[in-house]
Design a protein around this motif. Structure first.
Motif, PDB file in Angstrom:
ATOM      1  N   LEU A 334       0.538   7.796  -3.596  1.00  0.00           N
ATOM      2  CA  LEU A 334       0.297   8.606  -2.414  1.00  0.00           C
ATOM      3  C   LEU A 334       0.500   7.795  -1.137  1.00  0.00           C
ATOM      4  O   LEU A 334       1.022   8.318  -0.135  1.00  0.00           O
ATOM      5  CB  LEU A 334      -1.121   9.177  -2.455  1.00  0.00           C
ATOM      6  N   ALA A 335       0.107   6.524  -1.153  1.00  0.00           N
ATOM      7  CA  ALA A 335       0.294   5.674   0.025  1.00  0.00           C
ATOM      8  C   ALA A 335       1.769   5.483   0.332  1.00  0.00           C
ATOM      9  O   ALA A 335       2.194   5.569   1.497  1.00  0.00           O
ATOM     10  CB  ALA A 335      -0.398   4.327  -0.198  1.00  0.00           C
ATOM     11  N   VAL A 336       2.573   5.230  -0.712  1.00  0.00           N
ATOM     12  CA  VAL A 336       4.014   5.047  -0.502  1.00  0.00           C
ATOM     13  C   VAL A 336       4.642   6.319   0.052  1.00  0.00           C
ATOM     14  O   VAL A 336       5.417   6.290   1.022  1.00  0.00           O
ATOM     15  CB  VAL A 336       4.688   4.643  -1.832  1.00  0.00           C
ATOM     16  N   VAL A 337       4.286   7.458  -0.551  1.00  0.00           N
ATOM     17  CA  VAL A 337       4.862   8.726  -0.090  1.00  0.00           C
ATOM     18  C   VAL A 337       4.396   9.039   1.328  1.00  0.00           C
ATOM     19  O   VAL A 337       5.190   9.457   2.180  1.00  0.00           O
ATOM     20  CB  VAL A 337       4.478   9.859  -1.056  1.00  0.00           C
ATOM     21  N   GLY A 338       3.093   8.816   1.607  1.00  0.00           N
ATOM     22  CA  GLY A 338       2.577   9.113   2.942  1.00  0.00           C
ATOM     23  C   GLY A 338       3.215   8.257   4.021  1.00  0.00           C
ATOM     24  O   GLY A 338       3.601   8.763   5.089  1.00  0.00           O
ATOM     25  N   LEU A 339       3.358   6.961   3.766  1.00  0.00           N
ATOM     26  CA  LEU A 339       4.000   6.087   4.746  1.00  0.00           C
ATOM     27  C   LEU A 339       5.469   6.448   4.932  1.00  0.00           C
ATOM     28  O   LEU A 339       5.999   6.367   6.052  1.00  0.00           O
ATOM     29  CB  LEU A 339       3.868   4.631   4.304  1.00  0.00           C
ATOM     30  N   GLY A 340       6.117   6.861   3.843  1.00  0.00           N
ATOM     31  CA  GLY A 340       7.519   7.241   3.969  1.00  0.00           C
ATOM     32  C   GLY A 340       7.718   8.525   4.729  1.00  0.00           C
ATOM     33  O   GLY A 340       8.688   8.671   5.496  1.00  0.00           O
ATOM     34  N   LEU A 341       6.804   9.481   4.546  1.00  0.00           N
ATOM     35  CA  LEU A 341       6.932  10.759   5.247  1.00  0.00           C
ATOM     36  C   LEU A 341       6.769  10.611   6.751  1.00  0.00           C
ATOM     37  O   LEU A 341       7.256  11.461   7.521  1.00  0.00           O
ATOM     38  CB  LEU A 341       5.896  11.749   4.711  1.00  0.00           C
TER      39      LEU A 341
END
Length: 598
Positions: A334-341
């Motif tokens: 979730l952290a990777v996806v959130g930072l990427g978004l």
């Protein structure tokens, strides 16, 4: 006889459907053949008419199909529309290459599965297994690595840089090692996880306790535990055999192997119908042989216990795996996806091309200077959500169809014989290209392993002692299905579906890698791997970033699957818990476990 007739009908329907591919795409077969033969020649009406006459397609698709089937009955599969050579020798050569590659890859898969199960076998043989379950993180990462990425890394590092093994071509046994590793390692990881899920139940059965009490060696008990579990996995092993033969298109492309999968794909792209139909028919026949062999082996390994209803259930209640690991993996994902978004996946900066990871670009940049973290994060919405939706639909369809094996078994055999790439081409021909094409193609085949697993578990569960006893007490079919069969079958199939969630994402990625999925500038993970694969040697982070997130997804799926278990009932205070009987029930009147067994 009814099953054989149903299989024959489905096989003929599949071959005929493949034969209609040029007409389904609403393109002139003569035009496609002309472009495949000579791209520079003008497609004048006279030239196209001459090609139609040469190919004998003036009479339409029905004339072409009947003519091909009639020749096939005489042992003649026709001539290639592109090269003019006889189809049958070319397809047999491609099949021989694929079978050799499949055999070596299957050996690698079996060895990999054995290594994954080694800890459980060792602890079970020493009677020290208890309620412990393997974490499976390493096998999850291995199962989540895209085959084409493993193939590219092996070809570049082992084949080119180190020069230990040949990287391209197909000229002898040594050319099989690298592609077999690329195919066998992920497949073996999946098989190993499924087998490791069954082994604790086998070591907890009464025969294992009795064998230990009689002084049998732990090695003998471990061998018998393997023999007890393997029949439940043989249907999926048959699916792997066909998948490793016809579905190895991406690996065959990377290593330049003239296998059946690649030959069929090239024929489909060029609409070379005789080659395409012969290749599809070969895959269907191989699927039928693999299914027959695995069923015969399962009967031989199980013996009369399956017929007499004398088996024990392998799916007792067991302590769920700890919930910390899936929570940790989920938070990282979730952290990777959130930072990427929060970043722009389409912003170009040619001055930042192929930059290494830094504070500004934690995952580095690609060949156009786009931020890889942003592209991985935005691609997750397209890849993960789509893979989750396909997996849920496949689970539902697999369980429902697996409950009626007489209907589903021929469907599974036929569907498994068709590589997802060919399904994607057929879907594109019928529904057109678009973002839904890879989802429909993967969804059309994703249910088959789950249906085969459901049918296999259901067949063994119906032969258990507690089902026989429940029938003797007057229970009807609805009661047996609701309270006995489904509670035993659904949890392991659900865990299997979770294990295959990264595989569904990989299938979508493979179609993107082959150019049959998402198109630029989409950040879909398969397209990311395909775009950055040429720069793997110069900028390895460009392919490691999406591959690492796929591996993280696999670790999350495996650790979450370990928590999907029924907790064993706690014994009443002051009472000695009887040994667990079939299905995890306490058996009254059973002697206590002899001293020294543990």
């Amino acid at each position: 006889m009814a099953g054989a007739g149903w299989r024959t009908f489905l096989a003929v329907g599949l071959v005929c459907g493949v034969g209609l591919l040029p007409w389904l795409t609403s393109t002139d077969p003569a035009y496609t053949v002309l472009k495949a033969r000579s791209a520079e020649r003008e497609p004048t009406p006279e030239v196209l008419a001459d090609i139609r006459q040469q190919l004998g397609i003036d009479g339409g698709p029905l004339h072409v199909l009947t003519g091909w089937l009639g020749g096939l009955l005489r042992g003649d599969a026709g001539q290639s529309w592109i090269s003019g050579s006889d189809v049958l020798p070319d397809v047999l050569r491609a099949l021989g290459a694929s079978l050799l590659l499949m055999a070596v890859a299957l050996l690698v898969a079996v060895l990999t599965a054995g290594l994954i199960c080694a800890r459980t076998l060792r602890l079970g043989a020493r009677r020290r297994l208890g309620g412990r379950r393997g974490g499976g993180s390493a096998s999850a990462v291995l199962a989540s690595l895209p085959e084409f990425l493993v193939a590219s890394v092996l070809a570049t590092v082992v084949g080119v840089q180190l020069g230990w093994l040949p990287a391209l071509g197909w000229y002898g046994p040594q050319w099989t090692v690298l592609p077999a590793l690329a195919l066998g390692l992920p497949a073996g990881a999946v098989l190993g996880r499924l087998l490791d899920d069954l082994l604790p139940g086998a070591f907890g059965e009464p025969w294992a306790l009795a064998a230990a009490a009689r002084g049998l060696t732990g090695r003998s008990i471990a061998r018998q535990a393997l023999r007890r579990c393997v029949p439940a996995l043989l249907p999926n092993l048959g699916l792997f055999v066909v998948g490793l033969t016809g579905g190895a298109v991406a690996v065959e492309q990377v290593f330049d192997i003239p296998g059946l999968g690649r030959t069929t794909l090239q024929a489909a792209l060029a609409q070379d119908l005789p080659v395409l139909q012969a290749g599809t028919l070969a895959l269907v026949l191989l699927a039928a042989l693999a299914t027959g062999a695995t069923r015969l082996a399962a009967r031989l390994l199980t013996g009369p216990a399956l017929r007499d209803g004398a088996l024990s259930s392998l799916h007792r209640p067991a302590p769920p795996a700890g919930g910390l690991l899936p929570l940790l993996y989920g938070l990282v994902l979730l952290a990777v996806v959130g930072l990427g978004l929060a970043r722009d996946p389409l912003a170009l900066d040619t001055g930042q091309r192929l930059r290494a990871p830094s504070l500004d670009h934690p995952f580095g940049t690609d060949a156009l200077g786009r931020d890889l973290l942003a592209r991985v994060g935005h691609g997750a919405l397209e890849t993960l959500l789509l893979a989750a939706a396909i997996s849920a639909a496949a689970l539902l369809a697999g369980v429902l169809l697996g409950l009626v094996p007489r209907i589903s078994a021929p469907l599974v055999d036929t569907v498994n014989a068709v590589p997802p790439v060919l399904v994607a081409l057929l879907v594109t021909a019928v529904a057109g290209s678009g973002t839904a094409t890879p989802a429909l193609a993967v969804g059309a085949v994703a249910w088959a392993p789950l249906a085969a697993h459901t049918s296999s578990l259901l067949r063994q569960e119906r032969a258990t002692l507690h089902i026989t006893a429940t029938k003797g007490l007057g229970a009807g079919r609805v009661h047996l299905l609701r309270y006995e069969l489904l509670p035993a079958v659904v949890p392991p199939v659900l865990r299997h579906a979770l294990l295959r969630l990264p595989g569904v994402a990989l299938a979508l990625a493979s179609l993107g890698f082959l150019g049959l999925g998402a198109q630029p500038p989409s950040p879909e993970w398969g397209l990311l791997l395909a775009e950055n694969q040429p720069y793997a040697e110069r900028a390895p982070w460009a392919v490691l970033a999406p591959a690492a997130v796929l591996a993280l997804l696999g670790a999350l799926a495996v650790s979450a699957a370990g928590g999907l278990r029924r907790r064993p009932a706690k014994p009443s205070p002051g009472k000695t818990e009887a040994p667990a009987g079939p299905g995890g029930r306490a058996v009254a009147g059973t002697e206590q476990e002899p001293a020294g067994v543990r």
